[in-house]
Write a protein that holds these residues in place. Structure first.
Motif, PDB file in Angstrom:
ATOM      1  N   LYS A   1       1.341   4.071  -3.168  1.00  0.00           N
ATOM      2  CA  LYS A   1       1.540   5.355  -2.458  1.00  0.00           C
ATOM      3  C   LYS A   1       1.498   6.250  -3.354  1.00  0.00           C
ATOM      4  N   THR A   2       3.465   5.739  -3.061  1.00  0.00           N
ATOM      5  CA  THR A   2       4.530   6.771  -3.325  1.00  0.00           C
ATOM      6  C   THR A   2       4.472   6.784  -4.855  1.00  0.00           C
TER       7      THR A   2
ATOM      8  N   ASP B   1       2.218   6.877  -7.082  1.00  0.00           N
ATOM      9  CA  ASP B   1       0.997   7.074  -7.319  1.00  0.00           C
ATOM     10  C   ASP B   1       1.220   8.946  -7.583  1.00  0.00           C
ATOM     11  N   GLU B   2       2.481   9.601  -6.027  1.00  0.00           N
ATOM     12  CA  GLU B   2       2.503  10.520  -6.006  1.00  0.00           C
ATOM     13  C   GLU B   2       3.900  10.986  -7.246  1.00  0.00           C
TER      14      GLU B   2
ATOM     15  N   ASP C   1       1.091  -1.019  -0.121  1.00  0.00           N
ATOM     16  CA  ASP C   1       0.087  -0.111  -0.637  1.00  0.00           C
ATOM     17  C   ASP C   1       1.024   1.618   0.042  1.00  0.00           C
ATOM     18  N   GLU C   2       1.951   1.340   1.425  1.00  0.00           N
ATOM     19  CA  GLU C   2       2.958   2.130   0.945  1.00  0.00           C
ATOM     20  C   GLU C   2       3.787   2.659  -0.470  1.00  0.00           C
TER      21      GLU C   2
END
Length: 468
Positions: free
Chosen positions: A332-333, A335-336, A328-329
């Motif tokens: 998320k990274t 996507d950034e 998940d982390e």
């Protein structure tokens, strides 16, 4: 018999390996170094194979002290980039070590797997060579000869079971090996992407350093003709990396048409002045940021694949939870990073338009004429000013750089929004790129400040009538 330096007349020691033999004359290491310090400003080297004659080297030595200012500024460019290059080289080496450790672990696993396969094969051969197997084979042959199909099939199944067991064991070990190798393979790809990222940054930093050195040589350093009294013809294999990198950027990134590219390739002043615009634009830092971001994207994509492999191979709840949190982390990274990629693309497009417009201005007829009329520094625009330095009551005169001046007489008219070039007043299409032009000046509403389209009589925002 001892040799004496052709220039300073000092005796050259027997073990002085820094001396050079040039044109059948011996030059001491001290004089060679002095000439080479100046020669780097012209992308040359004084040696046995140099294009400099002894007379040329002598003229350079006479002015060597006057060149210290240029040399110190030139060396500052190298000092600016060398720490950055070393930093990213060290990072690349560090990641290479990690990669080697992963690959070593994979090699150990492979050797263990191959040893297990050999052990299985050894057991299979031993079983086929056993007395029980041989007796079954004899009974099978007897059953076939006497036509007892039931006994033959039974014995055949017993013998085939040995081979089937061997193949099943090999397949089991292959599946286990492949399953546990997938994660290290993804880790290898992850670290390879990091190494590739740092190595790409090192190459780009070296290219930017070469561009700055080329621009400095062209725009700041006095020409060889001014110093030596003549231009030295360059050998065909001699190339300036900075010059080649600028041409590559114009061709591959800005997509400059072939005719203008060839024109720029034949005129160092255009390339050097464009190089200045390029350096001042900040594209260098933007490209490094882009490469780091792309490296992160590649690394995260491989990391997510590793997490997926782990989730498919383990059943322990704690390990699964940790793997899911890590995945998940990473997502998320990622996507950034993808958002950053989009922002960088927009910034690149904006800077590309600015740099292309700058290049087009440099290749306008007035600028080309100015460049050809004031060519005094290896096809660069410089003006000669006098710099007096007292050295044993001698005065040395060298050239100081002058920036390219804009044309005093420019045609007043409409500026093209696509290429940035001026067209005569009243033109409907750009004569350089064919883009439709706005014949009238842009107007704004006197009441609300809203932009009025050409030919409009009323403000689209507040309805106020606009005077022509």
């Amino acid at each position: 018999m001892a040799d004496f330096c052709y220039f300073c007349k000092k005796k050259i020691g027997f073990f002085d390996t820094s001396s050079r033999t040039a044109f059948a004359q011996t030059v001491c290491g001290n004089c060679v170094n002095k000439v080479n310090r100046v020669a780097i400003l012209y992308n040359r080297e004084f040696s046995e194979y140099t294009l400099y004659s002894l007379e040329d080297a002598g003229k350079i030595l006479e002015k060597a002290q006057s060149f210290e200012m240029y040399i110190s500024r030139y060396l500052k460019i190298r000092a600016e980039y060398e720490p950055q290059i070393q930093h990213y080289q060290e990072l690349a080496e560090k990641e290479k070590k990690t990669l080697k450790e992963i690959e070593k672990g994979m090699d150990d696993d492979r050797r263990e797997y191959e040893a297990e396969l050999k052990e299985c094969e050894k057991e299979w051969k031993a079983e086929r060579a056993s007395s029980d197997y041989k007796n079954e084979l004899k009974e099978y042959e007897k059953a076939r000869r006497r036509g007892d199909e039931v006994a033959a099939r039974t014995l055949k199944r017993l013998m085939d079971a040995v081979d089937d067991n061997y193949r099943a064991e090999v397949e089991k070990k292959q599946n286990s090996y492949n399953r546990f190798q997938r994660e290290p393979l993804e880790l290898c790809e992850e670290w390879k992407s990091i190494v590739k990222c740092y190595e790409a940054i090192v190459n780009r930093l070296r290219n930017y350093q070469a561009v700055k050195e080329y621009v400095f040589r062209v725009t700041e350093v006095p020409s060889e003709k001014l110093v030596l009294g003549h231009e030295i013809e360059r050998r065909s294999e001699e190339k300036s990396e900075g010059r080649e990198y600028i041409l590559l950027y114009l061709k591959k990134i800005l997509k400059v048409d072939e005719s203008r590219l060839q024109e720029a390739a034949n005129n160092d002043v255009i390339l050097a002045e464009f190089g200045k615009s390029w350096i001042n634009s900040g594209v260098e830092k933007l490209l490094i940021k882009e490469r780091l971001n792309e490296g992160s994207i590649e690394r995260l994509q491989h990391a997510i694949e590793s997490h997926k492999i782990l989730l498919s191979t383990v059943s322990d709840p704690d390990i699964l939870r940790r793997a899911e949190d890590a995945m998940d982390e990473s997502e998320k990274t990622l996507d950034e990073c993808m958002k950053t990629r989009g922002d960088l693309d927009k910034e690149f497009n904006r800077k590309d338009l600015e740099l292309k417009a700058a290049f087009n201005r440099l290749t306008e007829p007035d600028t080309r004429k100015l460049a050809s009329e004031n060519n005094t520094n290896s096809a660069n625009i410089v003006k000669a000013t006098t710099t007096k330095q007292s050295n044993n009551s001698q005065t040395v005169t060298i050239a100081q750089p002058a920036a390219v001046k804009p044309s005093e007489k420019q045609e007043k008219g409409v500026t093209c929004g696509n290429c940035g070039k001026e067209n005569k007043d009243g033109a409907k299409f750009c004569r350089y790129c064919g883009t439709p032009l706005v014949a009238k000046s842009i107007r704004f509403c006197t009441e609300c400040g809203h932009k009025i389209r050409p030919g409009g009589k009323f403000c689209p925002a507040c309805g106020t009538k606009v005077e022509d």
